[in-house]
Design a protein around this motif. Structure first.
Motif, mmCIF file in Angstrom:
data_model
loop_
_atom_site.group_PDB
_atom_site.id
_atom_site.type_symbol
_atom_site.label_atom_id
_atom_site.label_comp_id
_atom_site.label_asym_id
_atom_site.label_seq_id
_atom_site.Cartn_x
_atom_site.Cartn_y
_atom_site.Cartn_z
ATOM 1 N N SER A 191 0.823 -1.210 0.000
ATOM 2 C CA SER A 191 0.000 0.000 0.000
ATOM 3 C C SER A 191 0.854 1.255 0.000
ATOM 4 N N LEU A 192 0.225 2.357 -0.401
ATOM 5 C CA LEU A 192 0.873 3.657 -0.522
ATOM 6 C C LEU A 192 0.188 4.654 0.404
ATOM 7 N N ALA A 193 0.991 5.510 1.054
ATOM 8 C CA ALA A 193 0.440 6.514 1.962
ATOM 9 C C ALA A 193 1.267 7.787 1.880
ATOM 10 N N ARG A 194 0.778 8.819 2.604
ATOM 11 C CA ARG A 194 1.476 10.106 2.600
ATOM 12 C C ARG A 194 1.463 10.703 4.003
ATOM 13 N N LEU A 195 2.573 11.312 4.382
ATOM 14 C CA LEU A 195 2.697 12.031 5.642
ATOM 15 C C LEU A 195 3.347 13.372 5.340
ATOM 16 N N GLY A 196 2.540 14.416 5.306
ATOM 17 C CA GLY A 196 3.058 15.712 4.878
ATOM 18 C C GLY A 196 3.485 15.634 3.423
ATOM 19 N N ASP A 197 4.740 15.974 3.161
ATOM 20 C CA ASP A 197 5.273 15.893 1.798
ATOM 21 C C ASP A 197 5.955 14.551 1.518
ATOM 22 N N ALA A 198 5.991 13.677 2.500
ATOM 23 C CA ALA A 198 6.671 12.391 2.348
ATOM 24 C C ALA A 198 5.706 11.311 1.869
ATOM 25 N N TYR A 199 6.208 10.429 1.002
ATOM 26 C CA TYR A 199 5.455 9.258 0.554
ATOM 27 C C TYR A 199 5.981 8.020 1.262
ATOM 28 N N MET A 200 5.074 7.082 1.504
ATOM 29 C CA MET A 200 5.436 5.841 2.173
ATOM 30 C C MET A 200 4.773 4.657 1.506
ATOM 31 N N VAL A 201 5.436 3.506 1.582
ATOM 32 C CA VAL A 201 4.849 2.245 1.135
ATOM 33 C C VAL A 201 5.080 1.212 2.226
ATOM 34 N N ALA A 202 4.162 0.261 2.341
ATOM 35 C CA ALA A 202 4.292 -0.754 3.383
ATOM 36 C C ALA A 202 3.515 -1.997 3.010
ATOM 37 N N SER A 203 3.942 -3.112 3.591
ATOM 38 C CA SER A 203 3.239 -4.378 3.388
ATOM 39 C C SER A 203 1.839 -4.347 3.978
ATOM 40 N N GLU A 204 1.654 -3.583 5.067
ATOM 41 C CA GLU A 204 0.344 -3.499 5.698
ATOM 42 C C GLU A 204 0.047 -2.076 6.125
ATOM 43 N N THR A 205 -1.219 -1.733 6.122
ATOM 44 C CA THR A 205 -1.617 -0.371 6.467
ATOM 45 C C THR A 205 -1.406 -0.058 7.940
ATOM 46 N N CYS A 206 -1.260 -1.063 8.794
ATOM 47 C CA CYS A 206 -1.001 -0.797 10.210
ATOM 48 C C CYS A 206 0.296 -0.020 10.393
ATOM 49 N N ARG A 255 -2.123 -8.190 10.387
ATOM 50 C CA ARG A 255 -2.643 -7.729 11.663
ATOM 51 C C ARG A 255 -4.119 -7.375 11.518
ATOM 52 N N PRO A 256 -4.920 -7.588 12.573
ATOM 53 C CA PRO A 256 -6.362 -7.329 12.465
ATOM 54 C C PRO A 256 -6.707 -5.873 12.216
ATOM 55 N N ASP A 257 -5.783 -4.946 12.544
ATOM 56 C CA ASP A 257 -6.078 -3.536 12.303
ATOM 57 C C ASP A 257 -5.642 -3.068 10.928
ATOM 58 N N SER A 258 -5.119 -3.972 10.097
ATOM 59 C CA SER A 258 -4.747 -3.624 8.731
ATOM 60 C C SER A 258 -5.942 -3.761 7.793
ATOM 61 N N ASN A 259 -5.902 -3.001 6.702
ATOM 62 C CA ASN A 259 -6.902 -3.114 5.641
ATOM 63 C C ASN A 259 -6.205 -3.592 4.383
ATOM 64 N N ILE A 260 -6.782 -4.573 3.720
ATOM 65 C CA ILE A 260 -6.229 -5.098 2.471
ATOM 66 C C ILE A 260 -7.274 -4.941 1.384
ATOM 67 N N HIS A 261 -6.965 -4.127 0.387
ATOM 68 C CA HIS A 261 -7.889 -3.848 -0.705
ATOM 69 C C HIS A 261 -9.240 -3.377 -0.173
ATOM 70 N N GLY A 262 -9.190 -2.510 0.831
ATOM 71 C CA GLY A 262 -10.407 -1.923 1.361
ATOM 72 C C GLY A 262 -11.159 -2.776 2.358
ATOM 73 N N ILE A 263 -10.636 -3.942 2.690
ATOM 74 C CA ILE A 263 -11.309 -4.845 3.623
ATOM 75 C C ILE A 263 -10.518 -4.906 4.921
ATOM 76 N N ASN A 264 -11.167 -4.575 6.037
ATOM 77 C CA ASN A 264 -10.512 -4.683 7.327
ATOM 78 C C ASN A 264 -10.322 -6.147 7.694
ATOM 79 N N VAL A 265 -9.122 -6.491 8.131
ATOM 80 C CA VAL A 265 -8.787 -7.894 8.400
ATOM 81 C C VAL A 265 -9.608 -8.451 9.562
ATOM 82 N N HIS A 266 -9.757 -7.680 10.637
ATOM 83 C CA HIS A 266 -10.563 -8.142 11.771
ATOM 84 C C HIS A 266 -11.996 -8.424 11.343
#
Length: 470
Positions: A191-206, A255-266
């Protein structure tokens, strides 16, 4: 279930950040949130725009990255990795990210997944003079990049990505840009995210949540993101192929608090439990789940069945990763060190024990025995995944076919082997419906090869040789 005890082990976790003044610290916290995906080793590579610096080691994030180490990792961008060994062995040399230096510049790689044609490519490259420093299939990509013949790094990476097959989520960093790639089937989450002007990628949204980043979107299958000081650009290195994200990400790994393709794992796991209650109605007194990944499904089963959920098993969180077991007899009691039954909950009760999977069956047998020793009158086991009958070649350690109990035993035979009063696995159709992905493919855009034997990619002889071998 406790992965290290039952033979089902996590993949790896990757993270990258571009354009943040505290890049190393951001990466540290992100990797800590991804620690469940790998506990064997971890590493961080940082860049200040002129050079790449690395620190890595075997162990957990908090063990490897002391305050002294972190004070020396300065730069505006970083990539990180937590490792569970799949292809290639353990050992310091295989801890990622991998860093390569050359006259044309430095290159760092972090990889989640497994390449099914890595051995073939490695053999060809060695015949052409390449020398490999690790046994990790991740290093194959670095050699392909440098040998591509293309002038620009972007084209070098594209050329290399077109030659590899299997599951891969890569984050690649040079002194002046970060590139992110996902395999054409999207087997791994990214997944891709943003914090201010910084871009981030991670295996999980958590990982984004822990650092306060805002989720943007999932990386698309076959997509290559190029991130630098000018912003972000999206290109594709592969044509569209059927989506096949690993179903076990929803069932167990993430992790249960992660979302994968818009679906919450929990939420997905709760729906799996509710579906199990429909497919496996059982007369019982309490429902309990095996900590931690099965708790959500157990809650769902209890809600749908009307049978109260109780904490019938307690996880001991203070058994260290490096605990030394002095004898084989004690090693076989590993489950008792990790889990304890709550006698006051299960004694004199008919217990429904919800778990996410059965691999070899040894851990399930020991947990059933523990519950009965604690006074449970009956133990009914319900599993929120179908029987795992086939090994995974995409980055999950599900052993060989011979070691998978469901590959050679019927459900009734497995029930007898684990000592349960009844045993029910969720159906493949029920699993897909409960997870809730919307897709026109018959598998709902998920890889279900470990259940059905239908693999989304071509398999090579070097993979298949392990199919029936220990």
């Amino acid at each position: 279930m406790l992965a290290e005890l039952k033979g089902l082990n996590e993949e790896c976790g990757i993270f990258g950040v571009w354009g943040h003044q505290d890049a190393a610290s951001i990466t540290y916290y992100a990797l800590h949130s991804l620690q469940h995906r790998g506990q064997e080793g971890t590493g961080i590579v940082v860049t200040d725009g002129t050079k790449l610096d690395i620190f890595k080691g075997e162990g957990l994030v908090t063990e490897v990255f002391t305050s002294e180490v972190m004070s020396k990792l300065s730069g505006k961008s970083a990539i990180g990795h937590v490792r569970y060994a799949t292809a290639g062995g353990s050992g310091y040399e295989n801890v990622q990210p991998l860093l390569f230096n050359s006259e044309s510049g430095s290159l760092a790689l972090a990889h989640n997944g497994n390449l099914v044609n890595a051995k073939l490519i490695k053999s060809i490259l060695e015949q052409q003079g390449s020398i490999f420093q690790t046994s990790s299939d991740t290093e194959v990509l670095a050699h392909l990049i440098r040998r591509s013949g293309e002038r620009r790094i972007k084209e070098q990476v594209k050329s290399a990505l077109k030659q590899i097959e299997g599951a891969f989520a890569y984050v690649i960093m040079t002194e002046n840009e970060m590139m992110v790639a996902l395999d054409p089937h999207g087997l791994r989450p990214l997944s891709l995210a943003r914090l201010g002007d910084a871009y981030m990628v991670a295996s999980e949204t958590c990982a984004f949540d822990v650092v306060g980043a805002e989720f943007i979107r999932d990386v698309l299958p076959g997509e290559l993101l190029i991130i630098n000081d000018e912003g972000i650009k999206s290109e594709f290195f592969s044509e569209n192929k059927p989506s096949a994200i690993c179903a076990m990400e929803y069932i167990y790994f993430s992790r249960p608090d992660s979302n994968i393709h818009g679906i919450n794992v929990h939420s997905a796991r709760k729906r799996l439990g509710k579906k199990l209650a429909i497919e496996a109605p059982i007369v019982a007194d309490v429902v309990t789940g095996v900590p931690d990944s099965s708790i959500s499904a157990a809650i769902g089963y209890a809600e749908a069945s009307g049978i109260p959920y109780e904490m019938g098993l307690v996880k001991n969180r203070y058994v260290g990763r490096t605990f030394i077991q002095p004898s084989q007899s004690l090693r076989e009691q590993g489950v008792k060190m990790k889990l304890s039954p709550v006698r006051g909950v299960v004694e004199g009760k008919r217990v429904i024990m919800v778990d996410d999977s059965i691999v070899r069956g040894t851990t399930s047998r020991r947990i059933v025995t523990m519950l009965k020793d604690a006074g449970a009158l009956e133990v009914h086991v319900v599993i929120s995944s179908p029987p795992i009958k086939n090994p995974c070649f995409y980055g999950i350690d599900t052993s060989t076919k011979e070691e998978l109990i469901a590959s050679s035993n019927s459900v009734e035979e497995i029930r007898e082997l684990i000592g349960a009063d009844s045993l029910t696995f969720i159906s493949t159709e029920g699993m897909l419906e409960a997870i809730g992905r919307i897709d026109t493919d018959k598998n709902c855009g998920q890889c279900v090869a470990c259940f059905t034997g239908e693999y989304p990619t071509e398999l090579y002889p070097e993979s298949l040789q392990y199919y029936y071998q220990k």
